[in-house]
Design a protein around this motif. Structure first.
Motif, PDB file in Angstrom:
ATOM      1  N   VAL A  66      19.007   3.991  -1.730  1.00 14.30           N
ATOM      2  CA  VAL A  66      17.912   4.974  -1.778  1.00 14.30           C
ATOM      3  C   VAL A  66      16.715   4.265  -2.404  1.00 14.30           C
ATOM      4  N   PRO A  67      15.676   4.016  -1.610  1.00 19.06           N
ATOM      5  CA  PRO A  67      14.565   3.216  -2.155  1.00 19.06           C
ATOM      6  C   PRO A  67      13.792   3.947  -3.244  1.00 19.06           C
ATOM      7  N   ILE A  68      13.362   3.182  -4.243  1.00 17.75           N
ATOM      8  CA  ILE A  68      12.402   3.703  -5.226  1.00 17.75           C
ATOM      9  C   ILE A  68      11.131   4.022  -4.427  1.00 17.75           C
ATOM     10  N   PRO A  69      10.487   5.156  -4.698  1.00 11.48           N
ATOM     11  CA  PRO A  69       9.328   5.521  -3.865  1.00 11.48           C
ATOM     12  C   PRO A  69       8.042   4.783  -4.228  1.00 11.48           C
ATOM     13  N   THR A  70       8.164   3.508  -4.570  1.00 10.99           N
ATOM     14  CA  THR A  70       6.987   2.696  -4.916  1.00 10.99           C
ATOM     15  C   THR A  70       7.225   1.293  -4.343  1.00 10.99           C
ATOM     16  N   ALA A  71       6.302   0.384  -4.647  1.00 12.14           N
ATOM     17  CA  ALA A  71       6.491  -0.997  -4.197  1.00 12.14           C
ATOM     18  C   ALA A  71       7.751  -1.615  -4.806  1.00 12.14           C
TER      19      ALA A  71
ATOM     20  N   ARG B 290      13.697  -3.514   5.831  1.00 18.28           N
ATOM     21  CA  ARG B 290      13.482  -4.177   4.544  1.00 18.28           C
ATOM     22  C   ARG B 290      14.801  -4.845   4.157  1.00 18.28           C
ATOM     23  N   PHE B 291      14.713  -6.007   3.538  1.00 14.98           N
ATOM     24  CA  PHE B 291      15.926  -6.604   2.970  1.00 14.98           C
ATOM     25  C   PHE B 291      16.087  -5.999   1.577  1.00 14.98           C
ATOM     26  N   GLU B 292      17.218  -5.385   1.345  1.00 17.52           N
ATOM     27  CA  GLU B 292      17.347  -4.560   0.144  1.00 17.52           C
ATOM     28  C   GLU B 292      18.310  -5.115  -0.895  1.00 17.52           C
ATOM     29  N   GLY B 293      18.053  -4.764  -2.141  1.00 12.68           N
ATOM     30  CA  GLY B 293      18.916  -5.152  -3.253  1.00 12.68           C
ATOM     31  C   GLY B 293      18.932  -4.042  -4.293  1.00 12.68           C
ATOM     32  N   TRP B 294      19.831  -4.148  -5.245  1.00 11.58           N
ATOM     33  CA  TRP B 294      20.040  -3.012  -6.167  1.00 11.58           C
ATOM     34  C   TRP B 294      18.838  -2.682  -7.027  1.00 11.58           C
ATOM     35  N   TRP B 295      17.929  -3.670  -7.228  1.00 15.93           N
ATOM     36  CA  TRP B 295      16.782  -3.354  -8.095  1.00 15.93           C
ATOM     37  C   TRP B 295      15.697  -2.579  -7.336  1.00 15.93           C
ATOM     38  N   GLY B 296      15.877  -2.445  -6.046  1.00 18.24           N
ATOM     39  CA  GLY B 296      14.955  -1.610  -5.284  1.00 18.24           C
ATOM     40  C   GLY B 296      15.482  -0.181  -5.140  1.00 18.24           C
ATOM     41  N   HIS B 297      16.703   0.009  -5.608  1.00 18.76           N
ATOM     42  CA  HIS B 297      17.363   1.315  -5.449  1.00 18.76           C
ATOM     43  C   HIS B 297      16.921   2.290  -6.545  1.00 18.76           C
ATOM     44  N   ASP B 298      16.858   3.532  -6.174  1.00 17.53           N
ATOM     45  CA  ASP B 298      16.554   4.657  -7.066  1.00 17.53           C
ATOM     46  C   ASP B 298      17.125   4.444  -8.480  1.00 17.53           C
TER      47      ASP B 298
ATOM     48  N   HIS C 271       0.830  -1.208   0.000  1.00 17.23           N
ATOM     49  CA  HIS C 271       0.000   0.000   0.000  1.00 17.23           C
ATOM     50  C   HIS C 271       0.863   1.256   0.000  1.00 17.23           C
ATOM     51  N   GLU C 272       0.411   2.267  -0.719  1.00 19.89           N
ATOM     52  CA  GLU C 272       1.258   3.451  -0.888  1.00 19.89           C
ATOM     53  C   GLU C 272       1.586   4.175   0.424  1.00 19.89           C
ATOM     54  N   THR C 273       0.783   3.945   1.458  1.00 16.14           N
ATOM     55  CA  THR C 273       1.116   4.586   2.737  1.00 16.14           C
ATOM     56  C   THR C 273       2.476   4.096   3.260  1.00 16.14           C
ATOM     57  N   HIS C 274       2.956   2.961   2.738  1.00  9.96           N
ATOM     58  CA  HIS C 274       4.248   2.436   3.202  1.00  9.96           C
ATOM     59  C   HIS C 274       5.397   2.763   2.254  1.00  9.96           C
ATOM     60  N   HIS C 275       5.084   3.482   1.174  1.00 11.83           N
ATOM     61  CA  HIS C 275       6.157   3.842   0.250  1.00 11.83           C
ATOM     62  C   HIS C 275       6.937   5.011   0.854  1.00 11.83           C
ATOM     63  N   ASN C 276       8.211   5.050   0.500  1.00 14.87           N
ATOM     64  CA  ASN C 276       8.991   6.218   0.889  1.00 14.87           C
ATOM     65  C   ASN C 276       9.076   6.446   2.393  1.00 14.87           C
ATOM     66  N   GLN C 277       9.002   5.366   3.162  1.00 12.37           N
ATOM     67  CA  GLN C 277       9.123   5.489   4.613  1.00 12.37           C
ATOM     68  C   GLN C 277      10.558   5.133   4.991  1.00 12.37           C
TER      69      GLN C 277
ATOM     70  N   ALA D 260      10.581  -0.778  -4.427  1.00 12.85           N
ATOM     71  CA  ALA D 260      11.670  -0.756  -3.445  1.00 12.85           C
ATOM     72  C   ALA D 260      11.923  -2.154  -2.862  1.00 12.85           C
ATOM     73  N   TRP D 261      10.898  -3.030  -2.933  1.00 15.68           N
ATOM     74  CA  TRP D 261      11.054  -4.384  -2.361  1.00 15.68           C
ATOM     75  C   TRP D 261      11.742  -5.352  -3.328  1.00 15.68           C
ATOM     76  N   GLN D 262      11.956  -4.916  -4.568  1.00 13.48           N
ATOM     77  CA  GLN D 262      12.650  -5.793  -5.520  1.00 13.48           C
ATOM     78  C   GLN D 262      14.104  -5.961  -5.103  1.00 13.48           C
ATOM     79  N   LEU D 263      14.618  -7.131  -5.338  1.00  6.08           N
ATOM     80  CA  LEU D 263      16.037  -7.353  -5.053  1.00  6.08           C
ATOM     81  C   LEU D 263      16.860  -7.371  -6.335  1.00  6.08           C
ATOM     82  N   SER D 264      16.372  -8.148  -7.304  1.00  3.60           N
ATOM     83  CA  SER D 264      17.202  -8.458  -8.468  1.00  3.60           C
ATOM     84  C   SER D 264      16.561  -7.976  -9.760  1.00  3.60           C
TER      85      SER D 264
END
Ligand SMILES: *Cc1c(COP(=O)(O)O)cnc(C)c1O
Length: 424
Positions: free
Chosen positions: A289-294, A269-277, A258-264, A296-300
């Protein structure tokens, strides 16, 4: 509607079916009996004919472009997952920024629970349905252990004595009674065994009112029932794409956040480069730097060859809508139920549906208890080309899918069932 157990009636329904043209877009398996009645779209959806072309195009582009296919191919691989967001958002009832095509279902559930299962203080419990799909149970219990909590922190709501399906009031009661100690509710939106569809809007609202984080496993929901995840205020959801989304064995899955959790900034979160800006991804900065959408949860980066078949299937979904799909679902599953009841009476078989009777609580899946007949009946059906699904101790699950099953399939199933009953 007045159903009849006759080929003429079934053919008439098929002629009047506004979705009938889509059957031609799928490939039905062959069976040595010459009869193939496919009712396991809830387990592995049929292959859309266009899959081969979509895959061939990626193979050609890989051959022709090599690494440059990331930017120069027909559907560039760099943003490849973005080509799914519109269609998935429609099916999930969310915004394109709230969905991503990625990973696999159980993996995604874990990644999402890293963010959304955060036990603190006396709010440490998980609420779920009893006898959830085993993978979900393993995921939930291992998440508890990961936080140093034992299984007593899992509240499982079970059907009442003698009932096959859950009474929704019992879920709402559990929320009311234990709400202050529950950190997360995570349930299957559609039960894989009984086909029961839960009132996700109502349960989500009740849980949110108690401060509970809400997630839905939509393995049997996505592409099967209408969803409004955004409006319902669902925090997160995950699904697979090989069941009702027809994307092939082990196909890439998807998530909703849900968008209320974007950009928080404070969300674990377990992070990977495909979630990065995206703007700085290839500068490879040290800080995420997370992408301001869902996303951000992508890893690969996108598994293009596993995703291409899903594009072929979503093209078909894009040509229809849930009011058409649901109307046919009900008519078709209702016909299957009618045929089962008719034959049960004629043959003095004690078939009984364990799927709820109420249309608000069911979809295309019909789970039937085979009464005095056991696995022998299922085997006799299988030998005659009926592809259904057997569940111990005595249940056959069938899911006539509105995109590719016909009323005549159901009639033919009835004929086959009558014949099979003579041989068990
Ligand atoms: C089908 C199904 C799964 C399968 O999980 P995978 O990770 O895709 O293997 C998990 N949970 C539910 C509820 C299912 O119906």
């Amino acid at each position: 509607m007045e159903y009849q157990f006759s080929r003429e009636f079934a053919q008439q329904c098929d002629r009047e079916d506004p979705l009938r043209k889509f059957r031609e877009a799928f490939i039905f398996p062959k069976h040595h009996s010459g009869n193939c009645l496919y009712f396991t779209g809830n387990s592995l959806g049929l292959q859309p004919k266009a899959v081969k072309r979509y895959l061939d195009e990626e193979l050609e582009d890989w051959a022709n472009f090599g690494v440059e296919g990331h930017t120069d191919s027909r559907r560039p691989w760099l943003p490849y997952h973005e080509f799914f967001s519109e269609s998935l958002a429609k099916l999930a009832g969310g915004k394109p920024s709230e969905v991503v095509c990625m990973g696999s279902l159980t993996t995604n559930l874990h990644l999402l629970m890293v963010s959304f299962f955060r036990p603190v203080g006396k709010r440490t419990k998980i609420l779920c349905e009893a006898k959830a799909f085993p993978s979900d149970q393993y995921a939930l219990k291992s998440q508890l252990r990961f936080h140093g909590l034992d299984n007593s922190h899992l509240i499982e709501v079970a059907p009442r004595e003698g009932a096959a399906t859950l009474n929704e009031d019992d879920i709402l009661d559990a929320i009311a009674k234990h709400g202050d100690t529950i950190a997360m509710l995570m349930m299957g939106g559609v039960n894989y065994y009984t086909g029961q569809v839960f009132d996700m809007a109502k349960i989500t609202a009740a849980a949110k009112a108690k401060g509970i984080v809400v997630g839905w496993d939509l393995a049997h929901g996505m592409g099967n029932v209408p969803l409004s995840l955004h409006d319902w205020g669902v925090d997160f959801a995950a699904w697979c794409s090989y069941k009702y989304l027809n994307a092939g064995p082990g196909a890439v899955a998807g998530i909703f956040v849900h968008e209320t959790h974007h950009n928080q900034s404070d969300i674990p979160r377990f992070e990977g480069w495909w979630g990065h800006d995206k703007a700085t991804r290839f500068a490879m900065p040290e800080t995420f730097v997370p992408i301001p959408t869902a996303e951000a949860w992508q890893l690969s980066n996108a598994p293009v060859l596993s995703m291409a078949p899903l594009r072929a299937s979503l093209d078909i979904f894009d040509q229809t809508n849930f009011s058409e799909l649901q109307e046919k679902t009900r008519k078709l599953a209702g016909y299957l139920e009618f045929v089962l009841e008719t034959i049960s009476k004629e043959e003095r078989a004690a078939f009984s549906l364990i799927t709820p009777k109420n249309w608000a609580a069911r979809s295309c899946q019909v789970s039937v208890h085979t009464g005095q007949y056991g696995k022998g009946l299922f085997d006799a059906l299988t030998a005659r080309g009926v592809i259904a699904d057997w569940r111990e101790p005595n249940v056959i699950r069938m899911a006539p899918v509105p995109l590719y099953n016909s009323f005549e399939d159901i009639y033919q199933f009835g004929i086959t069932l009558k014949e099979a009953l003579q041989h068990v």
